[in-house]
Design a protein around this motif. Structure first.
Motif, PDB file in Angstrom:
ATOM      1  N   GLN A  43       0.941  -1.235  -0.051  1.00 38.82           N
ATOM      2  CA  GLN A  43       0.085  -0.122   0.157  1.00 38.82           C
ATOM      3  C   GLN A  43       0.743   1.102  -0.146  1.00 38.82           C
ATOM      4  N   LEU A  44       1.870   1.435   0.904  1.00 42.38           N
ATOM      5  CA  LEU A  44       2.844   2.287   0.676  1.00 42.38           C
ATOM      6  C   LEU A  44       3.449   2.632  -0.481  1.00 42.38           C
ATOM      7  N   VAL A  45       3.975   1.771  -1.201  1.00 39.61           N
ATOM      8  CA  VAL A  45       4.690   1.719  -2.417  1.00 39.61           C
ATOM      9  C   VAL A  45       3.872   2.237  -3.349  1.00 39.61           C
ATOM     10  N   GLN A  46       2.631   1.712  -3.497  1.00 42.36           N
ATOM     11  CA  GLN A  46       1.655   2.223  -4.326  1.00 42.36           C
ATOM     12  C   GLN A  46       1.226   3.694  -4.102  1.00 42.36           C
ATOM     13  N   PHE A  47       1.195   4.041  -2.698  1.00 43.01           N
ATOM     14  CA  PHE A  47       0.962   5.740  -2.374  1.00 43.01           C
ATOM     15  C   PHE A  47       2.001   6.396  -2.740  1.00 43.01           C
ATOM     16  N   ALA A  48       3.483   5.853  -2.785  1.00 39.78           N
ATOM     17  CA  ALA A  48       4.620   6.711  -3.164  1.00 39.78           C
ATOM     18  C   ALA A  48       4.577   6.691  -4.685  1.00 39.78           C
ATOM     19  N   GLU A  49       4.206   5.599  -5.506  1.00 41.66           N
ATOM     20  CA  GLU A  49       3.910   5.750  -6.867  1.00 41.66           C
ATOM     21  C   GLU A  49       2.926   6.802  -7.129  1.00 41.66           C
ATOM     22  N   ASN A  50       1.830   6.739  -6.609  1.00 42.83           N
ATOM     23  CA  ASN A  50       0.761   7.706  -6.974  1.00 42.83           C
ATOM     24  C   ASN A  50       1.331   9.463  -6.768  1.00 42.83           C
ATOM     25  N   GLU A  51       1.971   9.522  -5.571  1.00 43.63           N
ATOM     26  CA  GLU A  51       2.418  10.772  -5.294  1.00 43.63           C
ATOM     27  C   GLU A  51       3.464  11.054  -6.361  1.00 43.63           C
ATOM     28  N   ALA A  52       4.417  10.238  -6.691  1.00 41.25           N
ATOM     29  CA  ALA A  52       5.245  10.429  -7.633  1.00 41.25           C
ATOM     30  C   ALA A  52       4.664  10.894  -8.965  1.00 41.25           C
ATOM     31  N   ARG A  53       3.571  10.186  -9.366  1.00 45.38           N
ATOM     32  CA  ARG A  53       2.997  10.797 -10.709  1.00 45.38           C
ATOM     33  C   ARG A  53       2.537  11.948 -10.597  1.00 45.38           C
ATOM     34  N   GLU A  54       1.868  12.413  -9.255  1.00 44.09           N
ATOM     35  CA  GLU A  54       1.367  13.955  -9.207  1.00 44.09           C
ATOM     36  C   GLU A  54       2.457  14.934  -9.122  1.00 44.09           C
ATOM     37  N   MET A  55       3.748  14.406  -8.923  1.00 41.64           N
ATOM     38  CA  MET A  55       4.944  15.405  -8.955  1.00 41.64           C
ATOM     39  C   MET A  55       5.516  15.486 -10.266  1.00 41.64           C
ATOM     40  N   GLY A  56       4.983  14.737 -11.216  1.00 39.81           N
ATOM     41  CA  GLY A  56       5.522  14.761 -12.661  1.00 39.81           C
ATOM     42  C   GLY A  56       6.525  13.822 -12.773  1.00 39.81           C
ATOM     43  N   ILE A  57       6.797  12.937 -11.755  1.00 40.06           N
ATOM     44  CA  ILE A  57       7.770  11.841 -12.028  1.00 40.06           C
ATOM     45  C   ILE A  57       7.401  10.863 -12.876  1.00 40.06           C
ATOM     46  N   THR A  77      18.382  -2.792  -4.247  1.00 37.04           N
ATOM     47  CA  THR A  77      17.772  -3.693  -3.164  1.00 37.04           C
ATOM     48  C   THR A  77      19.042  -4.999  -3.199  1.00 37.04           C
ATOM     49  N   THR A  78      19.129  -5.425  -2.130  1.00 43.71           N
ATOM     50  CA  THR A  78      19.965  -6.591  -1.828  1.00 43.71           C
ATOM     51  C   THR A  78      18.996  -7.686  -1.116  1.00 43.71           C
ATOM     52  N   THR A  79      18.128  -7.475  -0.812  1.00 40.94           N
ATOM     53  CA  THR A  79      16.871  -8.492  -0.163  1.00 40.94           C
ATOM     54  C   THR A  79      15.576  -8.503  -0.968  1.00 40.94           C
ATOM     55  N   ALA A  80      15.060  -7.455  -1.292  1.00 43.23           N
ATOM     56  CA  ALA A  80      13.963  -7.532  -2.026  1.00 43.23           C
ATOM     57  C   ALA A  80      13.609  -7.580  -3.313  1.00 43.23           C
ATOM     58  N   GLU A  81      14.276  -8.230  -4.254  1.00 48.16           N
ATOM     59  CA  GLU A  81      14.067  -8.315  -5.560  1.00 48.16           C
ATOM     60  C   GLU A  81      12.784  -8.973  -5.914  1.00 48.16           C
ATOM     61  N   ALA A  82      12.415  -9.897  -5.368  1.00 44.62           N
ATOM     62  CA  ALA A  82      11.119 -10.792  -5.794  1.00 44.62           C
ATOM     63  C   ALA A  82      10.109  -9.878  -5.333  1.00 44.62           C
ATOM     64  N   TYR A  83      10.052  -9.215  -4.270  1.00 45.34           N
ATOM     65  CA  TYR A  83       8.916  -8.397  -3.739  1.00 45.34           C
ATOM     66  C   TYR A  83       8.690  -7.385  -4.830  1.00 45.34           C
ATOM     67  N   PHE A  84       9.653  -6.437  -5.073  1.00 46.44           N
ATOM     68  CA  PHE A  84       9.561  -5.501  -6.139  1.00 46.44           C
ATOM     69  C   PHE A  84       9.226  -5.879  -7.631  1.00 46.44           C
ATOM     70  N   ARG A  85       9.695  -6.905  -7.742  1.00 44.61           N
ATOM     71  CA  ARG A  85       9.249  -7.596  -9.162  1.00 44.61           C
ATOM     72  C   ARG A  85       7.746  -7.704  -9.478  1.00 44.61           C
ATOM     73  N   ASN A  86       7.124  -8.211  -8.120  1.00 42.58           N
ATOM     74  CA  ASN A  86       5.764  -8.604  -8.166  1.00 42.58           C
ATOM     75  C   ASN A  86       5.062  -7.259  -8.131  1.00 42.58           C
ATOM     76  N   LEU A  87       5.579  -5.912  -8.106  1.00 43.77           N
ATOM     77  CA  LEU A  87       5.175  -4.717  -8.139  1.00 43.77           C
ATOM     78  C   LEU A  87       5.351  -4.276  -9.255  1.00 43.77           C
ATOM     79  N   ALA A  88       5.778  -4.924 -10.365  1.00 41.20           N
ATOM     80  CA  ALA A  88       6.034  -4.682 -11.792  1.00 41.20           C
ATOM     81  C   ALA A  88       7.360  -3.762 -11.886  1.00 41.20           C
ATOM     82  N   TYR A  89       8.461  -4.007 -11.095  1.00 38.88           N
ATOM     83  CA  TYR A  89       9.656  -3.246 -11.226  1.00 38.88           C
ATOM     84  C   TYR A  89      10.502  -4.487 -12.081  1.00 38.88           C
ATOM     85  N   GLN A  90      11.447  -3.889 -12.922  1.00 40.74           N
ATOM     86  CA  GLN A  90      12.051  -4.599 -14.091  1.00 40.74           C
ATOM     87  C   GLN A  90      13.391  -4.254 -13.717  1.00 40.74           C
ATOM     88  N   THR A  91      14.468  -5.452 -14.082  1.00 46.86           N
ATOM     89  CA  THR A  91      15.987  -4.997 -13.943  1.00 46.86           C
ATOM     90  C   THR A  91      16.202  -4.107 -14.908  1.00 46.86           C
TER      91      THR A  91
END
Length: 160
Positions: A94-108, A115-129
């Motif tokens: 929820q927090l990552v999605q909130f930050a992504e939405n805030e980023a969009r609103e800021m024009g990012i 990451t050294t420990t959460a690669e799979a976690y972020f891949r599940n949130l559509a992040y790519q290498t």
């Protein structure tokens, strides 16, 4: 959205179960540092990096944290941490999605992370290498990329 400033917590939305999500102000830095240290994440540049922190709170307690280190239309998603006893309950997502939405609103338009420990976690949130050395100069030369995170950290990217 509630516009309350309480010990560095502001612009919070009620999430239910006594949790609220929103931006964290400078007054929250001691709580931010404490949660990052508990998660073994870097804190060296908290006072100097251009980071906007977001958090999930329960009353005056910081439950989860994420930051955007902003460089124009690009940003580093960093310092994503959830208190140990609250992990695996969806707060981080929820927090990552909130930050992504805030980023969009800021024009990012692009987010990068290491990451050294959460690669799979972020891949599940559509992040790519993404090739670390191919990151835009401001990202690549940031303290996070240039030295705070080890060379072995995986670089991930998401177009917003």
């Amino acid at each position: 959205m509630n516009h309350v400033q309480m010990n560095g917590f502001s612009n919070f939305k009620n999430m239910g179960q006594n949790h609220k999500i929103g931006r964290l102000g400078k007054a929250a830095l001691p709580k931010i540092k404490s949660l990052l240290e508990a998660a073994s994440l870097p804190v060296e540049d908290l006072e100097t990096a251009p980071v906007q922190f977001f958090g999930i709170t329960n009353g005056e307690k910081l439950s989860a944290l994420a930051g955007l280190e902003i460089y124009g239309a690009d940003a580093i998603l960093r310092s994503v941490a959830v208190k140990n006893d609250l992990q695996n309950k969806g707060l981080g997502k929820q927090l990552v999605q909130f930050a992504e939405n805030e980023a969009r609103e800021m024009g990012i338009t692009r987010l990068f992370l290491l990451t050294t420990t959460a690669e799979a976690y972020f891949r599940n949130l559509a992040y790519q290498t993404f090739e670390r050395n191919a990151c835009p100069d401001p990202i690549r030369t940031s303290a996070e990329f240039a030295g705070m995170c080890p060379e072995t950290a995986v670089c991930l990217y998401k177009k917003l």
